[in-house]
Design a protein around this motif. Structure first.
Motif, PDB file in Angstrom:
ATOM      1  N   PHE A  39       0.666  -0.804   0.183  1.00 41.49           N
ATOM      2  CA  PHE A  39       0.074  -0.205   0.236  1.00 41.49           C
ATOM      3  C   PHE A  39       0.706   0.804  -0.064  1.00 41.49           C
ATOM      4  N   ALA A  40       2.145   1.447   0.887  1.00 43.15           N
ATOM      5  CA  ALA A  40       2.894   2.288   0.868  1.00 43.15           C
ATOM      6  C   ALA A  40       3.154   2.953  -0.316  1.00 43.15           C
ATOM      7  N   LEU A  41       3.540   1.596  -1.650  1.00 41.80           N
ATOM      8  CA  LEU A  41       4.253   2.013  -2.677  1.00 41.80           C
ATOM      9  C   LEU A  41       2.777   2.536  -4.048  1.00 41.80           C
ATOM     10  N   TYR A  42       1.882   1.977  -4.170  1.00 44.70           N
ATOM     11  CA  TYR A  42       0.657   2.924  -4.851  1.00 44.70           C
ATOM     12  C   TYR A  42       0.039   3.736  -4.102  1.00 44.70           C
ATOM     13  N   ASN A  43       0.015   3.775  -2.903  1.00 38.72           N
ATOM     14  CA  ASN A  43       0.508   5.148  -2.587  1.00 38.72           C
ATOM     15  C   ASN A  43       1.196   6.186  -2.823  1.00 38.72           C
ATOM     16  N   ALA A  44       2.361   5.615  -3.554  1.00 38.90           N
ATOM     17  CA  ALA A  44       3.379   7.355  -3.739  1.00 38.90           C
ATOM     18  C   ALA A  44       3.003   7.052  -5.194  1.00 38.90           C
ATOM     19  N   ILE A  45       2.938   6.198  -5.204  1.00 36.39           N
ATOM     20  CA  ILE A  45       2.431   6.396  -6.987  1.00 36.39           C
ATOM     21  C   ILE A  45       1.339   7.151  -7.301  1.00 36.39           C
ATOM     22  N   GLY A  46       0.159   6.887  -6.834  1.00 37.99           N
ATOM     23  CA  GLY A  46      -1.341   6.977  -6.774  1.00 37.99           C
ATOM     24  C   GLY A  46      -1.209   8.652  -6.277  1.00 37.99           C
ATOM     25  N   GLY A  48       1.054  10.600  -6.769  1.00 37.64           N
ATOM     26  CA  GLY A  48       2.622  11.368  -6.769  1.00 37.64           C
ATOM     27  C   GLY A  48       3.431  11.580  -6.406  1.00 37.64           C
ATOM     28  N   TYR A  49       3.740  10.853  -5.506  1.00 35.02           N
ATOM     29  CA  TYR A  49       5.066  11.084  -4.768  1.00 35.02           C
ATOM     30  C   TYR A  49       6.237  10.967  -5.172  1.00 35.02           C
ATOM     31  N   MET A  50       5.821   9.011  -6.452  1.00 37.07           N
ATOM     32  CA  MET A  50       7.480   8.761  -6.712  1.00 37.07           C
ATOM     33  C   MET A  50       7.714   9.729  -7.920  1.00 37.07           C
ATOM     34  N   ALA A  51       6.387  10.231  -8.944  1.00 34.65           N
ATOM     35  CA  ALA A  51       6.436  11.629  -9.830  1.00 34.65           C
ATOM     36  C   ALA A  51       7.456  12.185  -8.867  1.00 34.65           C
ATOM     37  N   GLU A  52       6.698  12.554  -8.220  1.00 34.00           N
ATOM     38  CA  GLU A  52       7.716  14.295  -7.298  1.00 34.00           C
ATOM     39  C   GLU A  52       8.866  14.184  -7.540  1.00 34.00           C
ATOM     40  N   GLU A  53       9.308  12.511  -7.425  1.00 32.02           N
ATOM     41  CA  GLU A  53      11.245  12.600  -7.039  1.00 32.02           C
ATOM     42  C   GLU A  53      11.794  11.856  -8.487  1.00 32.02           C
ATOM     43  N   GLY A  54      10.665  12.262  -9.632  1.00 33.88           N
ATOM     44  CA  GLY A  54      11.170  12.440 -10.866  1.00 33.88           C
ATOM     45  C   GLY A  54      11.203  10.307 -11.198  1.00 33.88           C
ATOM     46  N   ILE A  55      10.598   9.620 -10.313  1.00 37.16           N
ATOM     47  CA  ILE A  55      10.789   7.986 -10.539  1.00 37.16           C
ATOM     48  C   ILE A  55       9.777   7.833 -11.641  1.00 37.16           C
ATOM     49  N   GLU A  56       9.462   7.016 -12.365  1.00 34.20           N
ATOM     50  CA  GLU A  56       7.956   6.334 -12.415  1.00 34.20           C
ATOM     51  C   GLU A  56       8.422   4.345 -12.761  1.00 34.20           C
ATOM     52  N   VAL A  57       7.760   4.084 -11.706  1.00 27.84           N
ATOM     53  CA  VAL A  57       8.085   2.795 -11.297  1.00 27.84           C
ATOM     54  C   VAL A  57       7.090   1.792 -11.576  1.00 27.84           C
ATOM     55  N   GLU A  58       7.920   0.597 -12.446  1.00 25.45           N
ATOM     56  CA  GLU A  58       7.301  -0.656 -13.144  1.00 25.45           C
ATOM     57  C   GLU A  58       7.016  -1.843 -12.674  1.00 25.45           C
ATOM     58  N   VAL A  59       5.525  -2.095 -11.335  1.00 25.37           N
ATOM     59  CA  VAL A  59       6.232  -3.129 -10.834  1.00 25.37           C
ATOM     60  C   VAL A  59       5.915  -4.974 -11.013  1.00 25.37           C
ATOM     61  N   GLN A  60       7.203  -5.425 -11.095  1.00 23.41           N
ATOM     62  CA  GLN A  60       6.904  -7.090 -12.203  1.00 23.41           C
ATOM     63  C   GLN A  60       6.361  -8.102 -10.904  1.00 23.41           C
ATOM     64  N   SER A  61       5.434  -8.483 -10.822  1.00 22.70           N
ATOM     65  CA  SER A  61       5.251  -9.930  -9.693  1.00 22.70           C
ATOM     66  C   SER A  61       6.262 -11.170 -10.092  1.00 22.70           C
ATOM     67  N   VAL A 236       8.171   6.088   2.343  1.00 22.48           N
ATOM     68  CA  VAL A 236       7.659   6.972   3.346  1.00 22.48           C
ATOM     69  C   VAL A 236       6.648   7.544   3.500  1.00 22.48           C
ATOM     70  N   ARG A 237       6.140   8.155   2.466  1.00 21.26           N
ATOM     71  CA  ARG A 237       5.286   9.701   2.248  1.00 21.26           C
ATOM     72  C   ARG A 237       4.332   8.694   2.251  1.00 21.26           C
ATOM     73  N   GLY A 238       4.476   7.302   0.919  1.00 21.02           N
ATOM     74  CA  GLY A 238       2.898   7.288   1.403  1.00 21.02           C
ATOM     75  C   GLY A 238       2.745   5.566   2.445  1.00 21.02           C
ATOM     76  N   ALA A 239       3.789   5.521   3.142  1.00 25.70           N
ATOM     77  CA  ALA A 239       2.931   4.909   4.805  1.00 25.70           C
ATOM     78  C   ALA A 239       2.410   5.568   5.284  1.00 25.70           C
ATOM     79  N   LYS A 240       3.080   6.999   5.647  1.00 30.98           N
ATOM     80  CA  LYS A 240       2.390   8.483   6.663  1.00 30.98           C
ATOM     81  C   LYS A 240       1.068   8.383   5.882  1.00 30.98           C
ATOM     82  N   PHE A 241       0.803   8.380   4.679  1.00 31.60           N
ATOM     83  CA  PHE A 241      -0.515   8.571   4.001  1.00 31.60           C
ATOM     84  C   PHE A 241      -1.219   7.328   4.590  1.00 31.60           C
TER      85      PHE A 241
END
Length: 332
Positions: A39-46, A48-61, A236-241
């Motif tokens: 959830f912290a990761l997807y909050n960070a993506i959803g 916009g925290y990752m984008a603010e850091e200049g990062i685009e994450v592709e998740v591979q299961s 961390v921002r995603g986890a706190k959110f």
């Protein structure tokens, strides 16, 4: 005015497109497709925290921690989310992979049996069959350590059988193919949802063993410290959110990015998310999210050596993890 407004919108669109092109794409390998667990990761993506850091994450299961580590070692992913046991096994095999963020700060695994089985401790499983989701997942090392502490050896006092997760575990109990199960949080929730009443046989001293976390190769760490700072700061921002009560529903919405099927039963998803939030809360609040206590790593190491999962003690366990980013990630 209209022309000016259209021009402004056009400029904003061009700026957004340019920003999107500037994002650094990274691949994250995870051992299961749980949107809620991450959830912290997807909050960070959803959010916009990752984008603010200049990062685009592709998740591979992929299938289990061992494959996560294989993908990392092969350079097919920049970040991975393995368990500590498999990571130490990989390091013993010569792979210089480093834990950077302790995500599941308390154990995400449990040794469970049916409530009416009469079992009350691991010792009651002598001669019994224990189901596992994957043959080399982190839960296997965890449960093997429990049996080792009880003086029980695999294939002598008990045996493992790989049956899969979710519905396969339910079938295993219903068909009497297994007597107990090495379960993660989702597995326990699924079993209970399907009507399997459970008893937790995990000794109290094992409930504090931390679970999966974020890892990178040493080479990637040395060459991409700024990017890792941004990645962890967004996490961390995603986890706190997610930990803020008012954001529970938004966090569920973001989790659909990872696995929409888990969100079909909203009540089940909400209860599961609340459990994940507890298990990912900092074990040492004064240190913040992601912190790895040396004693916790030593406990994992010593247990794996005792159980035979590690052939010999490691010369320098501190090379398996780092806390160098913790202060930066948690800075307000």
């Amino acid at each position: 005015m209209l022309t000016t407004g259209v021009a402004a919108i056009s400029m904003m669109a061009m700026s957004f497109a340019a920003h999107a092109q500037d994002l650094t794409k990274v691949t994250l390998a995870i051992p299961s497709p749980s949107g809620l667990g991450y959830f912290a990761l997807y909050n960070a993506i959803g959010e916009g925290y990752m984008a603010e850091e200049g990062i685009e994450v592709e998740v591979q299961s992929v299938n289990g921690s061992a494959q996560v580590l294989q993908v990392l070692a092969a350079g097919q992913a920049e970040f991975g989310h393995p368990g500590p046991g498999p990571l130490l096994n990989a390091r013993e095999g010569g792979e210089d992979i480093v834990y950077i963020y302790n995500y599941f700060s308390s154990s995400q695994f449990s040794l469970v049996a049916e409530a009416d089985s009469g079992f009350t401790s691991p010792a009651d499983l002598k001669g019994k069959v224990v189901g596992v989701g994957t043959a080399d997942g982190a839960e296997v090392a965890f449960v093997r350590s429990i049996f080792d502490a009880a003086g029980m050896k695999e294939d002598e006092d008990y045996s493992f059988i790989t049956i899969g997760e979710g519905g396969m575990a339910v079938a295993g109990f219903m068909q009497d193919a297994i007597d107990a199960y090495a379960s993660d949080t989702v597995g326990m929730a699924t079993l209970r949802l399907r009507g399997i009443d459970l008893v937790n046989l995990t000794p109290s001293e094992f409930k504090g063993y931390f679970g999966n976390g974020y890892a990178v190769t040493r080479e990637y760490l040395d060459e991409n410290r700024d990017l890792i700072e941004g990645f962890g700061r967004a996490l961390v921002r995603g986890a706190k959110f997610g930990a803020a009560p008012g954001n529970l529903e938004a966090t569920l919405d973001h989790a659909e990015i990872g696995n929409p099927q888990l969100l079909e039963d909203r009540d089940f998803a909400r209860a599961l998310l609340e459990t994940y939030i507890i298990r990912t809360a900092p074990a040492y609040p004064e240190q913040g999210y992601g912190y790895q206590h040396p004693d916790a790593w030593q406990n994992w190491h010593d247990t794996l050596v005792s159980s035979g999962d590690l052939a010999a003690p490691m010369e320098d366990l501190t090379k398996a993890y780092t806390n160098e980013f913790i202060e930066t990630w948690n800075a307000e």
